[in-house]
Design a protein around this motif. Sequence first.
Motif: not given
Length: 689
Positions: A234-261
């Motif tokens: 239903i899309g809850l996983g997609q919302l979580f991924l968007d939240c993770a990108a917004w929280v962690a994506g801007r920092y060094a090595g962004g996508p890797a930290k998005v992966s963790i969050f």
Amino acid sequence: MPIPSAERPPLSPMELDEAKARELEEQFDSEIRFRPLAPIAARLVGGLLVALSLFHYYTAGFGLLSEMVHRGIHLSFVLGLVFLVFPFSRKGYDKPVSASLWRPLGISVLDWLLAIGAVVAVAHVPLIPLDDLAFRVGNPTKTDVVLGALLIVVLLEATRRSVGWPLPIIALLFIAYALYGPSMPGILIHPGATVSQLVDHLYLTTQGIYGIALGVVATYVFHFVLFGVFATRIGLGQLFLDCAAWVAGRYAGGPAKVSIFGSALFGMISGSSVANTVTVGSLTIPAMIRLGYKRHFAAAVESASSTGGQITPPIMGAAAFLMIEFLDLPYTTIILAAIVPAFMHFFGVLVQVHFEAKRTGLRGMRADEMPDLKEAFKRDWPTVIPLIVLIGILLVGYTPYLAAFWGITLCILVGLFNPRKRMSVSEVLESLRDGAKYALAVGAAAATVGIVVGVVTLTGVGFKISFIVTSTAAEMASWFGTVLPTMMFAPQSLTLLFTLVMTGIVCILMGCGIPTTANYIIMATIAAPALGILGVEPIVAHFFVFYYGVLADITPPVALAAYAAAGMAGADPFKTGNTAFRLSMGKVLVPFVFVFSPSLLLVTANFTWSAFFTAFLGCMLGITCLGAALSGFMLVRTKLWEQVLLILAAILLVVPELYSSLIGALLIAPVLVRQIRDLKRSPPMPVSG
């Protein structure tokens, strides 16, 4: 199967291709990879899978059946389907579908006979009236012995097909131990059991195949896995991924930290390491590769993060539900105890990823690569409702399966009526089918582990192994006590430390060949009592083996999550598995910390906030030191002598003795002095990308 990075669109907007994720999951997760089926057979199997899901959905909401009947129906579906969808050998996955007199609907006559035999053998016990069954325990009929022996044989074969050789081999070794007790050496000797006695114990009682492990899968695990499938659709996983990108994506090595969050958030609704890996990794792995991470490292980051789904509340892996039965505790207590260990899991991976990003100068995500969080919530906010309701029902004190029932119900309603992302009836049926897929391998494995548990209860070997472990640890502690200053390590602490080390090593070695759930059950049955002898609280002992068991999915040579990620990244699987294991080493200290400082689990008998914060900060510091040593970077690149000091400091910080902690802190000081001095002298590191 590499995913060419040049052909991928930018990371933002983060659109998850669910069909692609399901395809990848089926490709890399051997536990849900079915052989090709003829159209009629595919419809038959699909109908049976949907029926299995509907059975569990109905009983979760309207009442479970009696213990034996409920478990019997579940296991009969599971074993019958295993022989229809898993071929005899791996080559069967690639053979074209062909129907003949010897292969009706493309499935061999032997597999049809095994499926029918399994169903008959499983269904026999639930059909026996309870009064009659109570009389026959200890006095089995010839029919009981024959059908019980048949069930053991077909169960071992079903487990071999679905999860591989290691677990059936372990079960066979325990069976041999039960039958040949008088021939065992030393303390392991016992009177032995006849074939009839062994089959009686494993088949007619709830101490064996129909035991706790199978009951938990049939009563709790299935429902929460099904909820996770629907929540993702239903899309809850997609919302979580968007939240993770917004929280962690801007920092060094962004996508890797998005992966963790992202893996941490997605782990809240998925207790499957492989499902977590392919869903989150389908976005983050290509992004990491584009940014400059090596392929095997990108895959390792995702797989190491994704294993945390099994210890992340509220939807945890099967082992968490097993704890409910083993410890007789409410699920809310298990959830509360899991919060800090889950945090430390992801913190341990994050530390090494951060150091790696700083060492190699990898940038974060640009503004145009970031998702629009406001738009994401506007689009997907209804998908949060089922999770909130599920957690609320759990916290109020209702049963976990009732909470899962209402969570699934609300997922279906949101999916059917959400105008922004509407599910069709066929997609609902697909979700029911896919949810049941997970039940096959884990159900067969749980029943096989019941054989191991049954032998332990029949022979008492668990207490004997516990005595051997604690005696060996005491001897090692006595020897080291003559070498180390007594003010640093009390004798009792040293004995406990060596017992923990041996238990952790065995957990990791067991994880090399068997799934996490099976690993936990065996270790909880055999190793946890050894810790209890030394005064460790039961919940602490179980969390220790549970936490180490999580490493099974990234422990070569059987590292399903790592191999799935490697296939997505086009990386070497074994190299990916080794790197993922290294990334997870930062958190190997955590179980030691909460054994020596139980307040870290929040629910222990002698909990105090002062003890909690002391242990929490010490644990984070130890993880950071070990992460810096393994990554080769702290503030600047570390030298060999600094890595040695950091590893020693991390180990000393684990033991809650004042002198050892002070020495650990002192060892960090010269490293920090050198790091700060060189940081001031060195020019800024170039940023890639």
